[in-house]
Scaffold this motif. Sequence first.
Motif, PDB file in Angstrom:
ATOM      1  N   SER A 192      64.335  72.919   5.185  1.00  0.00           N
ATOM      2  CA  SER A 192      65.284  72.320   4.241  1.00  0.00           C
ATOM      3  C   SER A 192      66.529  73.189   4.108  1.00  0.00           C
ATOM      4  O   SER A 192      67.663  72.682   4.114  1.00  0.00           O
ATOM      5  N   ARG A 212      64.483  85.472   2.079  1.00  0.00           N
ATOM      6  CA  ARG A 212      63.386  86.435   1.942  1.00  0.00           C
ATOM      7  C   ARG A 212      62.816  86.792   3.320  1.00  0.00           C
ATOM      8  O   ARG A 212      62.693  87.947   3.664  1.00  0.00           O
ATOM      9  N   THR A 213      62.498  85.757   4.121  1.00  0.00           N
ATOM     10  CA  THR A 213      61.957  86.011   5.457  1.00  0.00           C
ATOM     11  C   THR A 213      62.840  85.322   6.482  1.00  0.00           C
ATOM     12  O   THR A 213      62.998  84.101   6.421  1.00  0.00           O
ATOM     13  N   LYS A 330      54.937  79.905  11.677  1.00  0.00           N
ATOM     14  CA  LYS A 330      55.466  79.144  10.548  1.00  0.00           C
ATOM     15  C   LYS A 330      56.059  77.912  11.216  1.00  0.00           C
ATOM     16  O   LYS A 330      56.390  77.964  12.405  1.00  0.00           O
TER      17      LYS A 330
HETATM   18  O1  N01 Z   1      60.085  74.891   2.737  1.00  0.00           O
HETATM   19  P1  N01 Z   1      59.523  76.217   3.442  1.00  0.00           P
HETATM   20  P2  N01 Z   1      61.041  73.765   3.363  1.00  0.00           P
HETATM   21  N1  N01 Z   1      62.053  83.877  -3.497  1.00  0.00           N
HETATM   22  O2  N01 Z   1      58.275  76.548   2.705  1.00  0.00           O
HETATM   23  C1  N01 Z   1      61.686  80.698   0.443  1.00  0.00           C
HETATM   24  C2  N01 Z   1      59.053  69.898   6.251  1.00  0.00           C
HETATM   25  N2  N01 Z   1      60.467  69.565   6.357  1.00  0.00           N
HETATM   26  O3  N01 Z   1      61.295  72.757   2.286  1.00  0.00           O
HETATM   27  O4  N01 Z   1      59.469  82.430   4.056  1.00  0.00           O
HETATM   28  C3  N01 Z   1      62.789  83.795  -2.377  1.00  0.00           C
HETATM   29  O5  N01 Z   1      59.443  76.081   4.883  1.00  0.00           O
HETATM   30  C4  N01 Z   1      60.739  80.952   1.568  1.00  0.00           C
HETATM   31  O6  N01 Z   1      60.699  82.314   1.889  1.00  0.00           O
HETATM   32  P3  N01 Z   1      59.400  82.944   2.640  1.00  0.00           P
HETATM   33  C5  N01 Z   1      58.672  70.870   7.368  1.00  0.00           C
HETATM   34  O7  N01 Z   1      57.353  70.614   7.758  1.00  0.00           O
HETATM   35  C6  N01 Z   1      60.845  68.850   7.434  1.00  0.00           C
HETATM   36  O8  N01 Z   1      62.192  74.345   4.005  1.00  0.00           O
HETATM   37  O9  N01 Z   1      58.207  82.379   1.906  1.00  0.00           O
HETATM   38  N3  N01 Z   1      62.582  82.889  -1.425  1.00  0.00           N
HETATM   39  C7  N01 Z   1      61.337  80.057   2.639  1.00  0.00           C
HETATM   40  O10 N01 Z   1      62.450  80.637   3.234  1.00  0.00           O
HETATM   41  C8  N01 Z   1      58.822  72.191   6.668  1.00  0.00           C
HETATM   42  O11 N01 Z   1      58.114  73.242   7.254  1.00  0.00           O
HETATM   43  C9  N01 Z   1      62.151  68.531   7.589  1.00  0.00           C
HETATM   44  O12 N01 Z   1      59.555  84.394   2.496  1.00  0.00           O
HETATM   45  C10 N01 Z   1      61.580  82.028  -1.612  1.00  0.00           C
HETATM   46  C11 N01 Z   1      61.805  78.861   1.816  1.00  0.00           C
HETATM   47  O13 N01 Z   1      61.959  79.299   0.481  1.00  0.00           O
HETATM   48  C12 N01 Z   1      58.326  71.841   5.287  1.00  0.00           C
HETATM   49  O14 N01 Z   1      58.838  70.550   5.036  1.00  0.00           O
HETATM   50  C13 N01 Z   1      63.099  68.950   6.685  1.00  0.00           C
HETATM   51  C14 N01 Z   1      60.776  82.048  -2.748  1.00  0.00           C
HETATM   52  C15 N01 Z   1      60.806  77.733   1.823  1.00  0.00           C
HETATM   53  O15 N01 Z   1      60.641  77.278   3.126  1.00  0.00           O
HETATM   54  C16 N01 Z   1      58.799  72.769   4.195  1.00  0.00           C
HETATM   55  O16 N01 Z   1      60.162  73.105   4.453  1.00  0.00           O
HETATM   56  C17 N01 Z   1      62.687  69.678   5.592  1.00  0.00           C
HETATM   57  C18 N01 Z   1      61.047  83.025  -3.718  1.00  0.00           C
HETATM   58  N4  N01 Z   1      60.309  83.148  -4.821  1.00  0.00           N
HETATM   59  C19 N01 Z   1      61.365  69.982   5.433  1.00  0.00           C
HETATM   60  N5  N01 Z   1      59.866  81.058  -2.656  1.00  0.00           N
HETATM   61  C20 N01 Z   1      62.538  67.743   8.776  1.00  0.00           C
HETATM   62  O17 N01 Z   1      63.365  68.153   9.502  1.00  0.00           O
HETATM   63  C21 N01 Z   1      60.093  80.445  -1.482  1.00  0.00           C
HETATM   64  N6  N01 Z   1      61.124  81.033  -0.849  1.00  0.00           N
HETATM   65  C22 N01 Z   1      61.812  66.473   9.059  1.00  0.00           C
END
Ligand code: N01
Length: 538
Positions: A192, A212-213, A330
């Motif tokens: 996202s 963060r990562t 991931k």
């Molecule tokens: O969520 P994610 P997403 N402080 O969990 C960070 C699908 N999807 O919504 O890696 C600081 O992947 C977290 O950091 P870290 C797809 O399957 C598909 O992006 O935990 N940072 C990470 O960087 C995808 O895999 C599409 O260290 C914090 C981010 O937030 C799934 O949904 C499009 C934090 C979360 O990344 C999820 O994707 C979108 C904190 N306290 C999504 N907590 C398509 O393209 C979390 N983070 C179809």
Amino acid sequence: MNIPSRGNNDFDAIVIGAGFSGLYMLHRLREAGFHTRVFETGDGVGGVWYWNRYPGARCDSESIYYNYTFSEELLQEWTWSSRYPEQPEILRYLNYVADKFDLRRDIQFQTRVTAAHYDEDNHRWRITLKDGTQVSATYFISGVGCLSAANIPKFKGLDTFQGKWYHTGHWPQDEKVVFKGKRVGVIGNGSSGVQSIPVIAKEAGHLTVFQRTPQYTIPARNHPYDPAFIRQTKETYSQIIPQLHESWAGFPIAPSPRSALDDSPEVRHQVYETAWEKGGFFLTYTYNDLTINEASNETAAAFIRSKIRETVHNPEVAEKLVPHYYFGTKRPILDTHYYETYNRENVTLVDVKAAPIVEITPKGIRTTEAEYELDILVFATGYDGMTGPLLKIDIRGKNGLTLKEKWANGGHVQTYLGLANAGFPNFFMITGPESPSVLANMPLAIEQHVDWIGDCLQYLRGHGVCEIEATPEAEQAWSKHCKEVADTTLYPKADSWYTGANIAGKPRSFLIYLGGFGVYRNICLDVASKGYEGFSLV
Ligand code: N01
């Protein structure tokens, strides 16, 4: 046994959610003559494609295969504009499906299901809606999705923030979020974040990304579809579908027969370079051992790291963006000019692993090193994946056991085939934990589950069975198998939402079946052909 007769609020089947899962489940059950009702929280169909309206939201599966296959007519009628269409186009598709099959008349919108309790004496699910209404059904089917329970980290001070804040998965439906001239912060750089950051950067006055990562992302190289390619695919769909059914992930791409270590560094580099140029997930298919062999994995990881260093002009920023976990463990990400975005003058990258976020202040975000003033804050912080959406509902099976308690027992989730749970008769999960779900082509994985459940319900009706329940032995064996398969790979080593590691306090287990979609599909067919082996039928 007889199935008790029904009143106005009593159904054969109740389905939660009107996304890809709920829409097809409704169609399938209605066609088979089951009195079915879908409850949906939103005021329209679409599920995740209804809620995820954030800037840049688009599909990252090749759209030509990212659709239902159950209707040849639908396959022929619908034409995707591009390889990875944007969210409004996918939402249009799901609305088109709802209209074509006249689904809305059996969907109750703006209705949240809060509880579902199994009434053992009457073999019925008693379901409570948010307004207190009670309904009941013989079969309770979840189409709540894998990624619909937003993770909003509990930062101190969020309620004091004077700007506006949004989570990508709950983007406002009727407000246009205007970034022009604004100081915007994005927390998170998963799919996202990586999709939205380049789009927000183009509009914002200044964008600060709180990372963060660092993640590996590959260029999507989106492009409009060539009409000749669409024509040819449509003409051959009947041959493609069986290939999808037998494939590892629901796409017609044959895995490479080679290890990354079979090729010389020069040849391997060329293989990766070609895949990088093609864009999309081709790089993940280049060799057959990238997610099982550490040394092979490192070759792909090193290739992507070199691309980041080539793309990002400022070496310090580039190093912050370079990931070090095993590539692919991931969820791999596809991007459009993500790394290039860090060459813009209006973009700052903040490493919140080095300097963690301490609190949200009225003016912005304070880390251990500095305060960043913001007008808009975007949480791209992901989801309580796989189990989160189910556990938001108070689901209770036999003896009042809650699903939460069941999945906490022994410290990890246990299901039978990711479809059913011992102790929870007549309850089915579409793409539940321990099924291939998110590691397969989602619409196809959904279709497979819906067809299996639809066939099962017809079998039960045909055989006068009123209750089906996974046996504890079958469930334990399936969970053990899932774990064993996962443990042959590098996946469990990453702190990802696949394992629950992204949610504080969540029991850690690998929540997706990694044996491959085709293998899994055949297992499910085999279970059904043996009179639902591993289930007890009453
Ligand atoms: O969520 P994610 P997403 N402080 O969990 C960070 C699908 N999807 O919504 O890696 C600081 O992947 C977290 O950091 P870290 C797809 O399957 C598909 O992006 O935990 N940072 C990470 O960087 C995808 O895999 C599409 O260290 C914090 C981010 O937030 C799934 O949904 C499009 C934090 C979360 O990344 C999820 O994707 C979108 C904190 N306290 C999504 N907590 C398509 O393209 C979390 N983070 C179809």
